[in-house]
Design a protein around this motif. Sequence first.
Motif, PDB file in Angstrom:
ATOM      1  N   UNK A 180      82.411  66.840  -9.278  1.00  0.00           N
ATOM      2  CA  UNK A 180      81.633  68.064  -9.450  1.00  0.00           C
ATOM      3  C   UNK A 180      82.329  69.040 -10.392  1.00  0.00           C
ATOM      4  N   UNK A 181      81.542  69.647 -11.266  1.00  0.00           N
ATOM      5  CA  UNK A 181      82.034  70.700 -12.150  1.00  0.00           C
ATOM      6  C   UNK A 181      81.968  72.038 -11.435  1.00  0.00           C
ATOM      7  N   UNK A 182      82.620  73.034 -12.013  1.00  0.00           N
ATOM      8  CA  UNK A 182      82.570  74.394 -11.473  1.00  0.00           C
ATOM      9  C   UNK A 182      82.639  75.378 -12.623  1.00  0.00           C
ATOM     10  N   UNK A 183      82.128  76.570 -12.377  1.00  0.00           N
ATOM     11  CA  UNK A 183      82.255  77.635 -13.360  1.00  0.00           C
ATOM     12  C   UNK A 183      83.552  78.385 -13.121  1.00  0.00           C
ATOM     13  N   UNK A 184      84.337  78.663 -14.163  1.00  0.00           N
ATOM     14  CA  UNK A 184      85.564  79.445 -13.984  1.00  0.00           C
ATOM     15  C   UNK A 184      85.250  80.804 -13.373  1.00  0.00           C
TER      16      UNK A 184
END
Length: 253
Positions: A230-234
Amino acid sequence: MNDVVTTPVIAELRDRIARLEGGRARGAEVLPFGLKAIDRVLPGGGLALGCLHEVAGGGNGAIDGAAAALFAAGIAARTKGKVLWCITRQDLFAPAIAHVGLGSNRVIYVEAGDEKSVLACFEEGLRHGGLGAVVAEIARLSMTSSRRLQLAAEGSGTIGIAVRRWRRQTEAADFGQPTASVTRWCVSALPSSPLPVPGVGRARWQLELIRCRAGESADFEVEACDDKGRLALPSDVVYGSPQKEIGRRRASA
């Protein structure tokens, strides 16, 4: 005036025509990223399953190339079932692939002697129908080959990911040529997320969606895949960096 009744036969014929024209079959499922910023620009709210997608490094260096491979692995990790990964070079680092959620117990590696063999394995894997995803590392991808791969993916419902890798600079120009892929991505490595203590934070990527059928191009700054793919937003992108927040407070004062 009587309503026109669409029979299952007519619906199937329409879907076949759409596939032959390069369109995605109706009702095809998608694989969401789980980030509204990305999913809202993708038709259906995610990456289309049963379709071909392309991923490449934003630059010609090994770091961006590795980021592209990890991005593809993160997508494959979020599918169900075994993943077929076709390669021609023995430089894929399996522990890094496992670090983004694609464990060795799920991956079947196929080492081919040349790109023609890789494309053949790629297509055969997509036609199999029992795999979660098929990933292939290739330099060149013609319109004819990509159409065959797209049709194979649509027939089985398996997502195909072509990781574009080049041995020489002259091959990189091929990435600009049109293909039948539904999406095309560029991944570039960015400085890692800052930490409040000495150390190395979570890796960051610049994702560029440079082509999206029935959609628009876009770019995103994200934190790299976690152990679930899964990606995430900084945090400084979501909430604003501390420096910007201080600036806003001073301005309001």
